[in-house]
Scaffold this motif. Structure first.
Motif, PDB file in Angstrom:
ATOM      1  N   ASN A 102      28.339  16.925  16.548  1.00 26.25           N
ATOM      2  CA  ASN A 102      28.933  15.861  15.723  1.00 26.25           C
ATOM      3  C   ASN A 102      27.995  15.562  14.550  1.00 26.25           C
ATOM      4  OD1 ASN A 102      26.865  14.602  16.964  1.00 26.25           O
ATOM      5  ND2 ASN A 102      28.012  12.868  17.706  1.00 26.25           N
ATOM      6  N   VAL A 103      28.432  14.673  13.669  1.00 30.86           N
ATOM      7  CA  VAL A 103      27.615  14.366  12.492  1.00 30.86           C
ATOM      8  C   VAL A 103      27.049  12.958  12.653  1.00 30.86           C
ATOM      9  CG1 VAL A 103      29.044  15.847  11.071  1.00 30.86           C
ATOM     10  CG2 VAL A 103      29.555  13.429  11.186  1.00 30.86           C
ATOM     11  N   ASN A 140      23.700   8.924  15.728  1.00 31.05           N
ATOM     12  CA  ASN A 140      23.700  10.387  15.795  1.00 31.05           C
ATOM     13  C   ASN A 140      24.447  10.918  17.001  1.00 31.05           C
ATOM     14  OD1 ASN A 140      22.273  10.788  13.487  1.00 31.05           O
ATOM     15  ND2 ASN A 140      20.293  10.808  14.496  1.00 31.05           N
ATOM     16  N   ASN A 141      24.634  10.080  18.008  1.00 23.86           N
ATOM     17  CA  ASN A 141      25.432  10.542  19.147  1.00 23.86           C
ATOM     18  C   ASN A 141      26.196   9.371  19.742  1.00 23.86           C
ATOM     19  OD1 ASN A 141      23.331   9.240  20.358  1.00 23.86           O
ATOM     20  ND2 ASN A 141      23.082  10.731  21.994  1.00 23.86           N
ATOM     21  N   PRO A 142      27.256   9.645  20.502  1.00 28.92           N
ATOM     22  CA  PRO A 142      28.160   8.573  20.937  1.00 28.92           C
ATOM     23  C   PRO A 142      27.486   7.429  21.688  1.00 28.92           C
ATOM     24  CG  PRO A 142      29.144  10.712  21.354  1.00 28.92           C
ATOM     25  CD  PRO A 142      27.752  10.976  20.883  1.00 28.92           C
ATOM     26  N   SER A 143      26.392   7.721  22.424  1.00 28.79           N
ATOM     27  CA  SER A 143      25.784   6.648  23.215  1.00 28.79           C
ATOM     28  C   SER A 143      25.081   5.605  22.342  1.00 28.79           C
ATOM     29  CB  SER A 143      24.797   7.237  24.225  1.00 28.79           C
ATOM     30  OG  SER A 143      23.794   7.943  23.533  1.00 28.79           O
ATOM     31  N   GLU A 144      24.803   5.947  21.067  1.00 30.09           N
ATOM     32  CA  GLU A 144      24.118   4.982  20.189  1.00 30.09           C
ATOM     33  C   GLU A 144      25.088   4.042  19.480  1.00 30.09           C
ATOM     34  OE1 GLU A 144      21.985   7.433  17.467  1.00 30.09           O
ATOM     35  OE2 GLU A 144      20.631   8.228  18.996  1.00 30.09           O
ATOM     36  N   ASP A 196      33.571   4.492   3.974  1.00 33.16           N
ATOM     37  CA  ASP A 196      34.095   3.733   5.115  1.00 33.16           C
ATOM     38  C   ASP A 196      35.180   4.526   5.831  1.00 33.16           C
ATOM     39  OD1 ASP A 196      32.431   1.789   4.503  1.00 33.16           O
ATOM     40  OD2 ASP A 196      33.895   0.270   3.923  1.00 33.16           O
ATOM     41  N   SER A 197      35.196   4.400   7.165  1.00 34.44           N
ATOM     42  CA  SER A 197      36.189   5.159   7.906  1.00 34.44           C
ATOM     43  C   SER A 197      36.467   4.476   9.240  1.00 34.44           C
ATOM     44  CB  SER A 197      35.643   6.565   8.142  1.00 34.44           C
ATOM     45  OG  SER A 197      36.626   7.347   8.732  1.00 34.44           O
ATOM     46  N   ASP A 198      37.612   4.827   9.825  1.00 35.18           N
ATOM     47  CA  ASP A 198      38.009   4.200  11.086  1.00 35.18           C
ATOM     48  C   ASP A 198      37.597   5.102  12.247  1.00 35.18           C
ATOM     49  OD1 ASP A 198      39.110   2.591  12.942  1.00 35.18           O
ATOM     50  OD2 ASP A 198      41.207   2.994  12.448  1.00 35.18           O
ATOM     51  N   ILE A 199      36.323   5.021  12.611  1.00 37.82           N
ATOM     52  CA  ILE A 199      35.788   5.894  13.659  1.00 37.82           C
ATOM     53  C   ILE A 199      35.672   5.104  14.965  1.00 37.82           C
ATOM     54  CG2 ILE A 199      33.748   7.231  14.376  1.00 37.82           C
ATOM     55  CD1 ILE A 199      35.131   8.573  12.105  1.00 37.82           C
ATOM     56  N   ALA A 200      36.087   5.726  16.060  1.00 36.93           N
ATOM     57  CA  ALA A 200      35.978   5.052  17.354  1.00 36.93           C
ATOM     58  C   ALA A 200      35.304   5.993  18.348  1.00 36.93           C
ATOM     59  CB  ALA A 200      37.371   4.682  17.851  1.00 36.93           C
ATOM     60  N   LYS A 201      34.766   5.394  19.418  1.00 34.42           N
ATOM     61  CA  LYS A 201      34.122   6.214  20.453  1.00 34.42           C
ATOM     62  C   LYS A 201      35.133   6.453  21.564  1.00 34.42           C
ATOM     63  CE  LYS A 201      30.512   5.981  23.918  1.00 34.42           C
ATOM     64  NZ  LYS A 201      29.587   5.081  24.586  1.00 34.42           N
ATOM     65  N   MET A 202      35.403   7.711  21.841  1.00 33.02           N
ATOM     66  CA  MET A 202      36.359   8.038  22.905  1.00 33.02           C
ATOM     67  C   MET A 202      35.588   8.511  24.133  1.00 33.02           C
ATOM     68  SD  MET A 202      39.567  10.622  22.824  1.00 33.02           S
ATOM     69  CE  MET A 202      38.639  12.082  23.199  1.00 33.02           C
ATOM     70  N   ASP A 203      35.875   7.871  25.272  1.00 37.91           N
ATOM     71  CA  ASP A 203      35.204   8.252  26.519  1.00 37.91           C
ATOM     72  C   ASP A 203      36.162   9.026  27.409  1.00 37.91           C
ATOM     73  OD1 ASP A 203      32.686   6.859  26.181  1.00 37.91           O
ATOM     74  OD2 ASP A 203      33.876   5.026  26.316  1.00 37.91           O
ATOM     75  N   ILE A 204      35.605   9.889  28.234  1.00 38.38           N
ATOM     76  CA  ILE A 204      36.409  10.567  29.258  1.00 38.38           C
ATOM     77  C   ILE A 204      36.007   9.963  30.603  1.00 38.38           C
ATOM     78  CG2 ILE A 204      36.819  12.779  30.412  1.00 38.38           C
ATOM     79  CD1 ILE A 204      38.045  12.725  27.668  1.00 38.38           C
TER      80      ILE A 204
END
Length: 595
Positions: free
Chosen positions: A368-369, A384-388, A477-485
């Motif tokens: 990811n970026v 830098n990664n989803p957990s942050e 700006d963007s509509d970014i969300a964290k998706m969990d499995i």
């Protein structure tokens, strides 16, 4: 100084740079027949196999014309878009460039972007059409393309074949006549630009540089501008096929310096070297810290190999200073590293080198970026990664990196490319015909969308006829969300992803379907869910393996059977609460291969 010529070869990937360099070295007798091999400057076996240059090399040749002897410094450059900063530093060290174009393929995206880099550095451009002996060579068409692109005269374009050696004499002639000699003041304070560095396990880090002003002597005390560190020049010299020590390296020359540095972070490509005794007051401009664009986690397959992997990563970083990594732990995968890469090719190369040079098999998580999150407390967090990712309740807005993508293709494929790029949230900025058979499309699009499989799709949609190049243009700006499995309500952190909300449901559904195929069935039911926060976007269920408990009832009352089934159901429920789901390795790899 008037007999020195510094030049480089720029081209799109696979247009024959390394082969042409071989012929130049052969013709000037820099290399004996015994030392000669194909792609002599590409010394990594990976480079030979893939046929690409990953690391830029420099070599000095001597050439005699009309009784005058000239010194040529050739700096070979990588052709892939991931390494464009290295190319820009190599160009800054030269006065001229051979612009190489494949006679069968014509001008490609990377050719144009490297040409613009060369023009920014005011280089003298010598256009060369390579591979003219091939059956599919379209020499007149490619000539027209070059004339239209750089506005040169037709007789200035040289025809050559790196394979058979046609036109090499003319190229060497043109370098002498057209490339200007280096300018500079030998009496001024030392100013040398580092354009590359390599690690030698006996000598430490060897930096390659080009001197713009002043002279560098063996034993001088030198200072590196951007790190502000001082060292002694234990050995200086020029670059033949090996290193050739000399007492001094003069203005305009390309050389190497050994100072016994052991830490790769202390030598930065693009930095300026000066002497401590008489320091230059300003550095050569254009220096940037190398910024990783793509991030991924690298974990050892067996957790006990972690320390070994750490050693291997450190050794690899000595040879490749653009690799960055930090420690990371994951509940699913244990200890590992969060690594930053210049792009997807760079990531592939690092993975391959870990396996080949160090025998390390590793798991790589979803690339990811990095995003920038702004919280309601006016804090700025780099994610830098989803957990942050900060808690959604404290999040004000989030920005993602955008790029300007340049695609060059045949007019037949415009529709396919438009569909692909608009589907990846791209905006068409410009469309122009370079020639009647070449069209250039410029898009602005999020980097996230390119990281996955964009390049492969572009190639398949255009049957390999499109070339692609990109440059970062900042954050928006963007509509970014964290998706969990979730598996039975437990998050699997290694499968989390940061994704645009509009794409989340589609991606989540595909991921759940894929996991349903890959996870082994258990004695209890497994629910696979994709969720953003508390909202479930998709769900798949893996049914439990059941034993036929009613087999022992021959006939008899229905309540007898019901009792046995209820008892089994209770057991399954209890098992589901304590049973945990093992995620096989293929599941992590499958995420990378989702369409």
């Amino acid at each position: 100084m008037k007999n020195i010529r510094n030049f480089c070869i720029i081209a799109h990937i696979d247009h024959g740079k390394s082969t042409l360099a071989d012929r130049l070295l052969e013709h000037t007798k820099t290399i004996s027949d015994r030392e000669m091999q194909a792609q002599v400057l590409d010394d990594m076996d990976l480079e030979r196999e893939k046929g690409i240059t990953i690391k830029s090399h420099a070599i000095q040749m001597n050439y005699v014309q009309d009784g005058t002897s000239y010194v040529f410094n050739l700096i070979d450059t990588p052709g892939h878009v991931d390494f464009s900063y290295e190319v820009s530093r190599a160009l800054a060290a030269c006065e001229g460039a051979l612009l190489l174009v494949d006679a069968a393929q014509g001008i490609q995206a990377q050719t144009i972007s490297n040409l613009y880099l060369a023009l920014e550095n005011d280089l003298e451009i010598i256009p060369v059409i390579n591979k003219i002996d091939m059956d599919g060579a379209m020499i007149p068409e490619v000539k027209d393309q070059i004339i239209e692109l750089i506005g040169c005269k037709e007789d200035e374009i040289l025809l050559a074949s790196g394979k058979t050696g046609i036109g090499i004499e003319e190229i060497l002639d043109a370098i002498v006549k057209r490339v200007p000699a280096p300018k500079g003041d030998p009496e001024a304070p030392l100013q040398a630009l580092i354009f590359d560095s390599v690690f030698n396990s006996f000598r430490g880090i060897i930096a390659y540089y080009r001197i713009f002003n002043g002279t560098l002597k063996k034993g001088d005390k030198v200072k590196f501008f951007n790190t502000d560190e001082e060292y002694f020049a234990d050995e200086v010299g020029i670059l033949k096929l090996g290193l050739q020590p000399t007492q001094t390296v003069k203005t305009g020359d390309v050389g190497y310096i050994i100072t016994g540095i052991k830490n790769a972070k202390e030598v930065k490509v693009g930095d300026t070297i000066t002497t401590s005794a008489n320091p230059s007051l300003e550095s050569i401009n254009g220096f940037e810290e190398v910024k990783p664009m793509v991030f991924a986690g690298i974990f050892p397959v067996n957790t006990e190999d972690f320390e070994e992997l750490r050693d291997c990563m450190e050794k690899l970083q000595l040879n490749d200073a653009s690799l960055t990594f930090e420690l990371e732990t994951s509940q699913a995968l244990g200890f590992g590293f969060r690594c930053g890469f210049l792009g997807m090719l760079h990531m592939e190369i690092i993975q391959e080198r870990l396996e080949r040079e160090f025998n390390q098999t590793v798991i790589t998580t979803v690339p990811n970026v990095s995003f920038i999150a702004h919280t309601t407390r006016k804090e700025t967090i780099i994610v830098n990664n989803p957990s942050e990712m900060p808690d959604p309740s404290t999040l004000e807005r989030i920005e993602e990196p955008f790029i300007r993508a340049q695609i060059i293709t045949k007019p037949d494929y415009i529709g396919n490319i438009m569909t692909l790029c608009l589907g990846k949230r791209g905006l068409l900025m410009n469309q122009s015909y370079l020639t009647p058979t070449r069209v250039e499309l410029i898009f602005e699009m999020p980097l996230t969308e390119i990281v996955f499989d964009f390049y492969d799709k572009l190639k398949s949609q255009t049957r390999g006829y499109a070339s692609f190049d990109y440059a970062p243009i900042g954050y928006r700006d963007s509509d970014i969300a964290k998706m969990d499995i979730l598996l039975n309500g437990d998050k699997v952190d290694a499968l989390s992803a940061l994704i645009h909300r509009g794409r989340a449901q589609d991606f989540g559904r595909k991921l759940c379907e894929k996991l349903k195929e890959l996870l082994p069935r258990q004695q209890f039911m497994i629910a696979i869910q994709a969720a953003i926060g508390a909202k479930i976007l998709a769900r798949e269920t893996i049914s439990a393996m059941r034993k036929d408990v009613t087999a022992k009832c021959y006939g008899g009352d229905i309540s007898r059977k019901r009792k046995l089934l209820e008892k089994q159901k209770e057991g399954k429920k209890r098992m589901r609460q304590i049973g945990n789901v093992e995620v096989p390795q293929e599941a992590f790899l499958a995420v990378l291969k989702l369409d």
